[in-house]
Design a protein around this motif. Structure first.
Motif, mmCIF file in Angstrom:
data_model
loop_
_atom_site.group_PDB
_atom_site.id
_atom_site.type_symbol
_atom_site.label_atom_id
_atom_site.label_comp_id
_atom_site.label_asym_id
_atom_site.label_seq_id
_atom_site.Cartn_x
_atom_site.Cartn_y
_atom_site.Cartn_z
ATOM 1 N N TYR A 4 -2.333 3.303 -5.545
ATOM 2 C CA TYR A 4 -1.564 2.358 -4.732
ATOM 3 C C TYR A 4 -1.502 2.830 -3.280
ATOM 4 O O TYR A 4 -1.353 2.018 -2.372
ATOM 5 N N SER A 5 -1.654 4.125 -3.064
ATOM 6 C CA SER A 5 -1.618 4.688 -1.715
ATOM 7 C C SER A 5 -2.695 4.101 -0.816
ATOM 8 O O SER A 5 -2.535 4.042 0.404
ATOM 9 N N VAL A 6 -3.820 3.673 -1.421
ATOM 10 C CA VAL A 6 -4.950 3.148 -0.644
ATOM 11 C C VAL A 6 -5.323 1.753 -1.140
ATOM 12 O O VAL A 6 -6.486 1.369 -1.160
ATOM 13 N N ARG A 7 -4.326 0.979 -1.512
ATOM 14 C CA ARG A 7 -4.552 -0.322 -2.147
ATOM 15 C C ARG A 7 -5.362 -1.276 -1.281
ATOM 16 O O ARG A 7 -6.242 -1.980 -1.785
ATOM 17 N N ASP A 8 -5.080 -1.332 0.035
ATOM 18 C CA ASP A 8 -5.822 -2.248 0.908
ATOM 19 C C ASP A 8 -7.273 -1.802 1.050
ATOM 20 O O ASP A 8 -8.191 -2.636 1.069
ATOM 21 N N LEU A 9 -7.481 -0.501 1.141
ATOM 22 C CA LEU A 9 -8.837 0.033 1.246
ATOM 23 C C LEU A 9 -9.610 -0.202 -0.043
ATOM 24 O O LEU A 9 -10.806 -0.515 -0.020
ATOM 25 N N LEU A 10 -8.959 -0.085 -1.180
ATOM 26 C CA LEU A 10 -9.598 -0.366 -2.459
ATOM 27 C C LEU A 10 -10.035 -1.818 -2.551
ATOM 28 O O LEU A 10 -11.117 -2.124 -3.057
#
Length: 256
Positions: free
Chosen positions: A7-13
């Motif tokens: 979830y820490s990098v949700r937009d990047l994922l």
């Protein structure tokens, strides 16, 4: 053991899952904690497709799975998704991830008991380790003067595991050391981050916020999984996660 909540990098994922996972591996993570399994707004077939895609990209990046965050649309369906991604443990991260419940569940003793019983039924239903992950609202004070957190865990199935989010426990005014002592062997994972310890506030590198990180790391030293996480931040997420991984491994958390 070190892991990172995706979830820490949700937009990047969302923009580039293979590249984001590869970058996490590059900055030192060997395990991740995926989120969104069992999504209530998707069909089982849609969830299976997403799980297979995630497993493919995890394998390509050389990443293992420490556990997952998941909803409970059906315990057997969730177990199938977990098997695909390589997880033997799933944490319910919010009451709304169980049909019929929401955040206000922890304000009402009757609904809280029903929620604990619903998760307990799922524990009994499948050969999958299930647990609960807290935010801050679980420490609501009930009419009898006890906290909802204590009532939940006193009611919970004996095999239900705990993932203590240390940051949100502190934000709620709780003592993480006391809570870990009360949870005992249930506590198999902790979430670690730093910041103002206020709901909605941006998080900062470990050691530069309100948490006493040296004390926290001593308190969690016996918990098997140490999971780095960002809810929201003004920092570059990769730089922040790399810093936090360095702090954790420098304090004794094993990287792999």
């Amino acid at each position: 053991m070190l892991s990172v909540q995706l979830y820490s990098v949700r937009d990047l994922l969302s923009a580039d899952q293979p590249g984001t996972l590869a970058r996490l591996a590059e900055i030192g993570y060997r395990h991740v904690e995926p989120f969104g399994l069992g999504a209530l707004h998707e069909s089982h077939d849609e969830r299976l497709v997403r799980a297979r895609r995630l497993r493919r990209d995890l394998d390509a990046a050389g990443l293992g799975v420490s556990a997952v965050h998941a909803a409970l649309p059906d315990a057997e369906q969730l177990a199938e998704e977990c098997e695909i991604v390589g997880a033997d443990t799933a944490f319910v991260p919010h009451p709304r991830q169980v049909p019929g419940f929401d955040a206000e569940t922890f304000d009402d003793p009757g609904r809280l008991d029903a929620f604990a019983d619903a998760i307990g039924a799922a524990v009994e239903a499948v050969d999958l380790r299930l647990g609960y992950h807290n935010h801050w609202f679980e420490w609501a004070v009930l009419p009898d003067g006890t906290t909802a957190f204590d009532r939940f865990w006193s009611r919970a199935h004996r095999d239900l595991l705990a993932e203590l989010d240390v940051y949100w426990a502190v934000a709620a005014g709780a003592d993480p050391g006391r809570e870990l002592a009360e949870l005992g062997s249930r506590a198999v994972s902790v979430h670690l981050k730093d910041g103002p310890a206020e709901v909605g506030a941006a998080q900062v590198p470990l050691g530069s916020g309100e948490l006493d990180i040296p004390s926290v790391l001593r308190e969690v030293s016996e918990v098997p999984w140490h999971v780095a996480e960002i809810d929201t931040t003004e920092h570059d997420p990769f730089a922040l996660l790399q810093h936090n991984a360095s702090v954790l491994t420098g304090s004794g958390t094993k990287a792999s």
